[in-house]
Design an enzyme around this catalytic site. Structure first.
Site, PDB file in Angstrom:
ATOM      1  N   THR A  75       0.859  -1.245   0.156  1.00 45.78           N
ATOM      2  CA  THR A  75      -0.076   0.063   0.073  1.00 45.78           C
ATOM      3  C   THR A  75       0.659   1.158  -0.038  1.00 45.78           C
ATOM      4  O   THR A  75       0.502   2.207  -0.089  1.00 45.78           O
ATOM      5  CB  THR A  75      -0.917   0.040   1.185  1.00 45.78           C
ATOM      6  N   GLY A  76       2.174   1.194   0.241  1.00 47.87           N
ATOM      7  CA  GLY A  76       2.984   2.308   0.508  1.00 47.87           C
ATOM      8  C   GLY A  76       3.144   2.908  -1.138  1.00 47.87           C
ATOM      9  O   GLY A  76       2.746   2.245  -2.031  1.00 47.87           O
TER      10      GLY A  76
ATOM     11  N   CYS B 122      18.363   4.058  -4.841  1.00 55.80           N
ATOM     12  CA  CYS B 122      18.239   4.664  -6.088  1.00 55.80           C
ATOM     13  C   CYS B 122      19.374   5.680  -6.498  1.00 55.80           C
ATOM     14  O   CYS B 122      19.409   5.966  -7.773  1.00 55.80           O
ATOM     15  CB  CYS B 122      16.873   5.590  -5.965  1.00 55.80           C
TER      16      CYS B 122
ATOM     17  N   GLY C  78      11.996  10.568  -3.706  1.00 56.48           N
ATOM     18  CA  GLY C  78      12.882   9.500  -2.880  1.00 56.48           C
ATOM     19  C   GLY C  78      12.703   9.324  -1.562  1.00 56.48           C
ATOM     20  O   GLY C  78      13.152   8.533  -0.913  1.00 56.48           O
TER      21      GLY C  78
ATOM     22  N   HIS D 125      16.745  11.343 -10.495  1.00 55.84           N
ATOM     23  CA  HIS D 125      18.075  11.671  -9.913  1.00 55.84           C
ATOM     24  C   HIS D 125      18.918  12.249 -10.788  1.00 55.84           C
ATOM     25  O   HIS D 125      19.332  11.345 -11.596  1.00 55.84           O
ATOM     26  CB  HIS D 125      18.479  10.795  -8.818  1.00 55.84           C
TER      27      HIS D 125
ATOM     28  N   ASN E 226      14.303   7.612 -10.409  1.00 55.68           N
ATOM     29  CA  ASN E 226      14.439   7.030  -9.051  1.00 55.68           C
ATOM     30  C   ASN E 226      13.422   6.100  -8.446  1.00 55.68           C
ATOM     31  O   ASN E 226      13.734   4.957  -7.791  1.00 55.68           O
ATOM     32  CB  ASN E 226      14.706   8.424  -7.967  1.00 55.68           C
TER      33      ASN E 226
END
Lengths: 346, 346, 346, 346
Positions: free
Chosen positions: D11-12, D150, D180, D242, D324
């Protein structure tokens, strides 16, 4: 069926967007790209400082740029898209029209002329009938059709939906993206950590164009819609996507739900670039939408997104959003071109 | 004359702004800083994550933070400023009032209560008279005064100026800075290249608080102003400074020049933190002003800046701006404190 | 003592900053403002599109702009500040020098010329001695002094501090503000949600100017410092303040603490615009500093702020920051002017 | 062939990106989504606050979320992707490995463990052989593979290309996007008109992970690469992508052209998510590229873009960029999953 098209002013910001949107178009085949005298004779790749987020289509890259003059454009081009600065367009469009070209123009000149159709195909396709009036009056073999300004086009489909409840007045505040001013129109020093509550000429465009778009055409003459429209225009630090807050005064007293339904039911057009669903409407569960970055690409940038509908003591307030350089510029002209073909003007 | 003051909730974002603004204040001497139990006993420097753009005043840095409880605040403190979250304030302010403290609060609870003065000293200083009503009804020895929400305070001085022409209705769209949501209220992922057309509860605050501020107090009861106010609130990527587009319907028909004069002539107050000129008005020669980054520090952030005044068919439209964390929060409470002293309530 | 000064190119972005910084200067009295022929004869207010965040000083606003030509500048002006584009400066500065004016110039032309002092008063004030060489070689009555580029000046004071440990090589990455490119140098379409890893000519300036600034002057000839300097320059969406990451290779092996002390102890100069503390150094407890928005105004924008000092296997890495349009441009020229006065060249 | 996969911590922010990237994947079929106990039992639509720019795939929206525990995940799931916070992952991954699951993890715990392969499939696919060592030592039936951070993954493919010229040392400065840090990791108050020269733990990750990725595995033991790597990490106001400035010290002395060729020729892998061309290299004619907004979507966000290659006195300097949250997080884990399948570990 294939229609050969050209772009007047093909190297500028909107010109580049035309080229991107015409790539893989099922009907339109790009056959001519024009620019100023200084670029004529170069390949498109050499002439344009390409800044769109997809590469230049290979065939366009090697196309020779010609001067923006009827004598330089092949006769078998059926339709011209124009995104010239309005002062240039005012000088350059007439010769093309006299020479018999059909021109679908995004330039702001002549939008309010009585014999020039200003059209959004899903809203007022019948206004194309003005072409007959135009030909009578001007003696042109060609035809000139305009699309409205980016900030006008964002709200007009929602106002059209509201009109079933008797639109009497609208106050609109805009939060407009920097791309609307062209690539170099807004400097970073002006807009980082800032907003600018003025865009020259924009408010008047919204106030007059919307009344023409919502007006009625009786086959001979066009009457402006009677609603009073007043706008305040702001530039904010977004790249693309104009967000607008609308306060509409209505003669009837619809519920928020009825207004959302009217927007949701506003018909689209049966044209290649028209969205299946013209207006996407967020309901009360997502009051923070639409947002420019999240919603500007709805329907490939050709849709309208609305939300935040609430009743007020004299009508409703709500927010709407559209992609200003797609639905609000190049895509609008292409869509008008599709309507011209569909209705047999080409 | 020196008034000893305290800050309830001194470590938060607005609390820090109180400390910055009270540094070198000619009348107020900071004598107590409170925070939650976890911070009590620490020095202010230890307890606060300082983020204001000037250093912590040395004497404040070494001050001991006490708990937000009447028993922890010295009795000789005459005036308390409060910037607690509204749910905390609702629980904490009453005990201080019962204990006899005068509280000038920026918290949103109780702003619309019938016996609580909601004041902007330059606009409705007479509403302080409600304190007598309040003491009668609540049996408090102290007194509670509120200042309005940051988005309300930005427009109300201009609406007050317009009211001489018969303010009947106002539609307002706001372009609000991220600092209004507190230090962590808006994430960077939400707002870079974006705008959010919704701020929870904000529209209602603007619609109700403005009518109370512009209302009249007959010595016993406060009547809300009859104008209808409707707002749409947007968050944009600016750090400080709320910009607002106002469309005002008026019973009279003033010229833009008359409206600018009315705003320019709107009186300020003779208080330390009040601007000499309450509303700075840009005329037609600078239609792109006010802008948040250029105008938010007018009068040390305590002034109102207006511009873009134009007549419409039913009144006028214009833009206004104020610094949301100075004039719109800590500075507003301090100014109310100055009025409380001036009028003899302290 | 009062020194009458003039500004060559007074209407541009740096020119405006000169005017802002010279307001209330204890020694310098502004006596002439020049611009291109088109502006000559106008008042400064008419000629300049003022964009600095404080108002035009009243006396300057009414000053008459003269052409950038020695015959148009009063003879009793003792010192000229120049912020002309380098190609214009290359043509215009020599006639002023021949006419006997002392010129403190921010323009990039001639910075690396062998007989032109490139000075930061706190770092290499003795290089002013090159003026004698310059007068001998060029036959000028006047004198030309340059200050370095904004990205160079940000790091050189810290490199000077490090040199006590034997500076052998430095790799620097810059995060530069948009104001460094002038008001219209970076468009909003280029930089919102973006970074640009290239600034034309900037890397070479940092690599050569720093070696000249750190070089030694024996009274007759200037030797460049032997360190190797390599830079990568990036533009990011900040308004003011250049942040730089430095990786320094040293012959000695100092601790981070020793490096911080060396920076902290780097002497300032006893001049009006020099900071009391030249380099403010953040220690390990605040590794996220310096930051452009929080630290660019240190010492009224004339200071250097460093932090994040850590040892590496071949030296140290750290970050430094300065205000690019104050310490990095107009302020740098004014400071050189103060040194010229102090050392008796005026 | 179809491989049934699950997502731990679905879910993140990274979990959502996994779901987006797995939609329409030719081999992987999503069969399980886990989250914390509070979300277990809900549909994915209910449990996740969806923020990715494409809609939730319909089938995933209705999937039931289960707890992050081996007993709750179906046995016939062959491969688990993990994007849990590192402290959670450190506790939760071992039980899954003991239970026999193969885990491709983006979490930072255990990346430097001697028996855990840290892989970029195009660079060091042979390191997967460490799984045998891992199973021997830990007694797991499953297998744990990690992808790097990353900021590491952005530069390592270019360093691998350079290593043919003898990579001895690298200094890197990063300009990292706010995504990030996760959706709420960087507040708008921190980053508008600002940059932050510190990201906790990031520099060490770049310095150690890169030496492991470039190291050699002899079938039994992994030796770190001997190059010295030193990084300075900055957060800037970009959403995704990035950008990194690299200064590389080389034992040989290649031309810029030879370095560009080496990067261009760096082989990709024959896996579904690998780009056809691993590193896209801009030459001298476009020194201002790569840029985050223009280049982060190269190869659907799975490619590396380099440019600005110039020789220095001790090697080369250049810039590189990757997306990233795609190549640098979810996409990296999926690619490792594809390698695990290709090499027969699943």
């Amino acid at each position: 069926m294939t229609v050969r098209v050209g772009i007047l002013g093909a190297t500028g910001a909107v010109g580049q967007r035309f080229i991107q949107l015409l790539d893989d178009h099922p009907t339109f085949e790009l056959a001519a790209v024009t620019a100023s005298e200084a670029s004529a004779g170069k390949t498109y790749r050499e002439a344009a400082k390409w800044r769109v987020d997809t590469p230049i289509p290979d065939d366009v890259a090697e196309m020779e740029v010609v001067e923006t003059d009827p004598s330089a454009v092949p006769d078998d081009v059926d339709l011209l898209f124009s995104s010239l600065p309005s002062d240039v367009a005012a000088a350059v469009e007439p010769p093309f029209l006299e020479a018999g070209y059909v021109v679908s123009s995004n330039s702001s000149n002549d939008r309010m002329a009585e014999d020039v159709p200003l059209t959004i195909p899903e809203i007022n396709p019948d206004h194309l009938g003005l072409i007959d009036v135009q030909r009578d009056e001007r003696g042109w073999d060609g035809a000139l059709v305009k699309n409205p300004n980016c900030s006008t086009i964002t709200m007009v489909p929602t106002l059209a939906a509201l009109d079933r409840f008797g639109l009497e007045r609208a106050h609109i505040a805009t939060l407009q993206a920097v791309s609307g001013a062209g690539y170099s129109g807004v400097t970073s020093m002006e807009i980082i950590d800032n907003a600018i509550p003025h865009i020259g000429g924009e408010e008047e465009k919204m106030e007059t164009e919307s009344r023409k778009l919502l007006g009625s055409f009786d086959g001979a003459e066009l009457s402006l819609h009677g609603a009073d429209v007043s706008a305040s225009c702001n530039r904010i630090p977004t790249l693309d996507g104009h967000l607008e807050n609308v306060f509409a005064e209505l003669s009837e007293d619809p519920s928020a739900e009825a207004v959302r339904e009217a927007m949701h039911d506003q018909p689209s057009a049966d044209l290649h670039s028209s969205p299946d669903q013209l207006i996407k409407v967020f309901d009360d569960s997502e009051p923070e939408r639409p947002q420019p970055r999240l919603d500007r690409t709805y329907a490939n940038g050709m849709g309208i997104v609305a939300g935040g509908v609430q009743t007020t003591t004299d009508g409703v307030k709500y927010n709407c959003l559209a992609h200003n350089t797609i639905r609000g510029a190049a895509g609008a002209s292409i869509l008008n071109g599709e309507l011209l073909v569909e209705d047999g003007w080409i």
